[in-house]
Design an enzyme around this catalytic site. Structure first.
Site, PDB file in Angstrom:
ATOM      1  N   ASN A 174       0.853  -1.193   0.000  1.00 14.18           N
ATOM      2  CA  ASN A 174       0.000   0.000   0.000  1.00 14.18           C
ATOM      3  C   ASN A 174       0.885   1.238   0.000  1.00 14.18           C
ATOM      4  O   ASN A 174       1.348   1.691   1.049  1.00 14.18           O
ATOM      5  CB  ASN A 174      -0.917  -0.001   1.231  1.00 14.18           C
ATOM      6  N   GLU A 175       1.120   1.749  -1.177  1.00 14.61           N
ATOM      7  CA  GLU A 175       2.037   2.871  -1.350  1.00 14.61           C
ATOM      8  C   GLU A 175       1.381   4.187  -0.926  1.00 14.61           C
ATOM      9  O   GLU A 175       0.155   4.245  -0.755  1.00 14.61           O
ATOM     10  CB  GLU A 175       2.456   2.959  -2.824  1.00 14.61           C
TER      11      GLU A 175
END
Ligand code: GLP
Length: 641
Positions: A174-175
């Protein structure tokens, strides 16, 4: 909650859910002396949970992570399985993420990672293992992600979620930008994440641009979450995750919303937390010499004042008046601190002959010292202390350089091709075949294939000759340059230690400089200094090296904290240029270098900026203004040589 047994006591411990007494921390965290102890404690919590579920005749749902951080936890679980009969028959696992696209039998796939590091060693049922499939077709990938999310929910949800953290602050993949409500989905990888992954994929181009990842919402639904972080590299992002406001820019901050999350850290990963770095801000602090120095430097920075201008009031209103008990008034304390810093500055890194050395960093005698400089990755010593080397030579010391590593991987094929074509054109006819073969290999290079022995040798020689160019430019004679050609990636063997011992024995140095930022447990610097320490300790025990002082330079982009510095060597503007010219010898490194991180500035620029910044820091504290400073820490006996 069975978290942590006494045999693995952490440095500081409070029960999950209860925060440290600090207004800064928003996530419960526990700091261990090292990652081994920490991993054991985490594995113990997982095994207790598995056993509890067995008693209750229930499945235990684990959310698992990849990367280097959980490896020791997995090793520990395997040991518990083998030695204590821990069974995984009631365990169902869901992995956080997978690169996309990637084949499952690809060595870089997380399928492969999990199989090698855990699954093939334990008795988990094959049908209980779930890892997002990187070989899902593009058309079907969204539907596949939804199914993965459903599967987790249908299993009853994750009981225990293990996490690592990326330098972007990502959890899973999850950037930055990920939404709080995000679920399992396909995502585009951040540039920094791809750079960090490039070492396992050989180069950046090979790293997939996408990944499938559980979402933030998926992760937050777990009943218990433990995030692992080791090493200096993680310190900044850990600080942000624990202390800053919740933000999609640092997805790990979302964990602040979870009621049963613990960050398990080693000392270095925790080193930027206010509680550790500036303990005087939190409350009563047990002062020692280092903390005293750090607090005063912190105060100067905060008030933008040089040391000698700090007043009693400055100490009082900023919560560090207890420091004044030492010297009664700011005036006395300021002078003491100013002198300490002043005494670190010397233009005579090898000691100043015919003058008192009571307050100088290095001894005056012997006047002409035998000096050894240890360098890894060929260029680090020149980048880090080229100006100091210049002074040592100019001041008549007998300077030797030992290059530890055979670092051929950082020469690109294009660079190598130029040299090979020159050899081919000038070599006698019968050697042409060899060079032609090399040219064919370079032109038809397939990613992920290792270089042939010939190409490796040519690349190593290019690096060697560049190093010789740099050292001879600074006036070090060829016979004083030694190449050990070892690989710091492998486990160091006694043969290599003996080789280093042999050279040191012959030289009998009185002064040694080595790269030594051992705050980063994964770094080459740590490996380099550990290796050197083994050799040096043996030599000391055998009384073969006497009265030798060891100085550490920091070969990474960050410099030592000002409070840590024992010697600061000023560089004149001319010396800065001379150092730059020495660095220019490393021609093959002028373009983008593999594994250099997200900073794309050229090496010589980074080295100059670092030295100028250090000079500015000293100047801001009220010390003389220099063009640039190269700085060193002394490795003292008590630091476990
Ligand atoms: C990858 C993984 C993450 C992991 C991160 C950190 O990006 N997808 O789940 O947390 O790497 O890796 P390491 O533990 O090697 O620092």
């Amino acid at each position: 909650m069975s978290f942590l047994t006494t045999e693995n006591s952490p440095i500081s411990f409070t029960k999950p859910g209860a925060l440290e007494e600090t207004r800064f921390e928003k996530i419960h965290n526990i700091i261990f002396n090292n990652s081994e102890m920490a991993s054991k404690a985490v594995a113990r919590e997982i095994s207790d949970l598995i056993r509890l579920k067995q008693k209750e005749k229930k499945n235990c749902i684990l959310g698992l992570a990849t990367g280097s951080s959980p490896i020791k936890v997995y090793e520990e679980l395997i040991l518990l399985h083998k030695n204590e009969g821990l069974s995984f028959k009631n365990v169902i696992t869901f992995n956080l993420d997978e690169y996309y696209p990637i084949e499952i039998d690809d060595k870089q796939s997380y399928y492969h990672f999990m199989e090698e590091n855990l699954f093939k060693h334990i008795d988990i049922k094959h049908e209980n293992i779930f890892i997002p499939r990187g070989d899902t077709s593009q058309n079907g990938v969204n539907e596949y992600c939804n199914k993965y999310e459903d599967l987790i929910n249908k299993s009853g949800g994750v009981d225990f979620q293990l996490l690592g953290i990326g330098r972007t602050g990502h959890i899973g993949f999850n950037e930055p930008g990920s939404h709080l409500n995000s679920q399992t989905r396909i995502i585009t990888l951040d540039h920094i994440t791809r750079l960090d992954a490039s070492s396992s994929f050989q180069n950046l181009e090979q790293v997939p641009r996408n990944a499938i990842t559980m979402g933030i919402d998926t992760i937050l639904k777990a009943k218990r979450i433990v995030l692992l972080a080791w090493g200096r590299n993680k310190a900044e992002v850990i600080k942000k995750a624990v202390e800053s406001k919740i933000s999609s820019q640092i997805p790990a901050t979302y964990l602040q919303l979870h009621h049963n999350t613990t960050f398990v850290l080693d000392k270095t990963a925790s080193s930027e937390l206010v509680r550790i770095r500036e303990p005087w801000i939190i409350g009563n602090c047990k002062w020692n010499e280092i903390l005293k120095k750090e607090a005063i430097i912190w105060l100067c920075k905060k008030l933008q004042k040089p040391i000698l201008k700090l007043t009693d009031k400055d100490y009082n209103v900023n919560g560090i008046s207890s420091l004044l008990n030492y010297k009664c008034s700011a005036y006395n304390l300021n002078i003491e601190m100013f002198n300490q810093l002043q005494n670190t500055i010397t233009g005579w890194p090898g000691g100043k002959p015919n003058s008192s050395d009571l307050r100088r960093p290095e001894r005056a005698l012997p006047v002409r010292k035998k000096v050894v400089i240890l360098s890894f990755q060929y260029d680090r010593a020149i980048f880090s202390m080229g100006g100091t080397i210049d002074r040592l030579i100019e001041q008549g010391h007998d300077v030797h350089v030992i290059y530890l590593e055979s670092d051929n991987s950082s020469v690109t094929n294009d660079e190598c091709l130029k040299y090979v074509e020159v050899f081919r054109d000038i070599l006698p006819k019968n050697s042409e075949g060899v060079m032609d073969a090399a040219i064919t290999e370079l032109n038809n290079f397939k990613q992920l294939e290792a270089d042939s022995a010939l190409i490796q040798r040519i690349k190593r020689l290019i690096r060697e000759k560049e190093s010789l160019g740099a050292t001879s430019y600074l006036g070090i004679s060829r016979k004083n340059v030694h190449f050990l050609n070892m690989s710091l990636c492998d486990d160091l063997k006694s043969k290599e230690v003996d080789l280093l011992k042999e050279i040191l024995k012959k030289i009998e140095p009185q002064q040694i400089f080595a790269a030594g930022d051992f705050k980063d447990p994964h770094g080459f610097e740590k490996k380099c200094i550990d290796f050197f320490k083994i050799a040096f300790k043996e030599l000391q025990t055998e009384m073969l090296v006497k009265d030798c002082w060891v100085w550490l330079y920091n070969a990474s982009l960050r410099e030592w904290n000002t409070s840590e510095i024992d010697m600061a060597v000023p560089l004149s503007p001319d010396q800065v240029i001379k150092k730059r010219n020495a660095i220019f010898n490393y021609l093959s490194q002028r373009e983008e270098i593999l594994f250099q991180g997200e900073d794309t500035r050229k090496f010589w620029i980074r080295s100059e900026i670092k030295n100028r910044k250090t000079a500015k820091k000293y100047h801001k504290l009220g010390l003389t203004e220099y063009e640039a400073l190269e700085v060193f820490k002394r490795l003292k006996e008590e630091q476990s040589i």
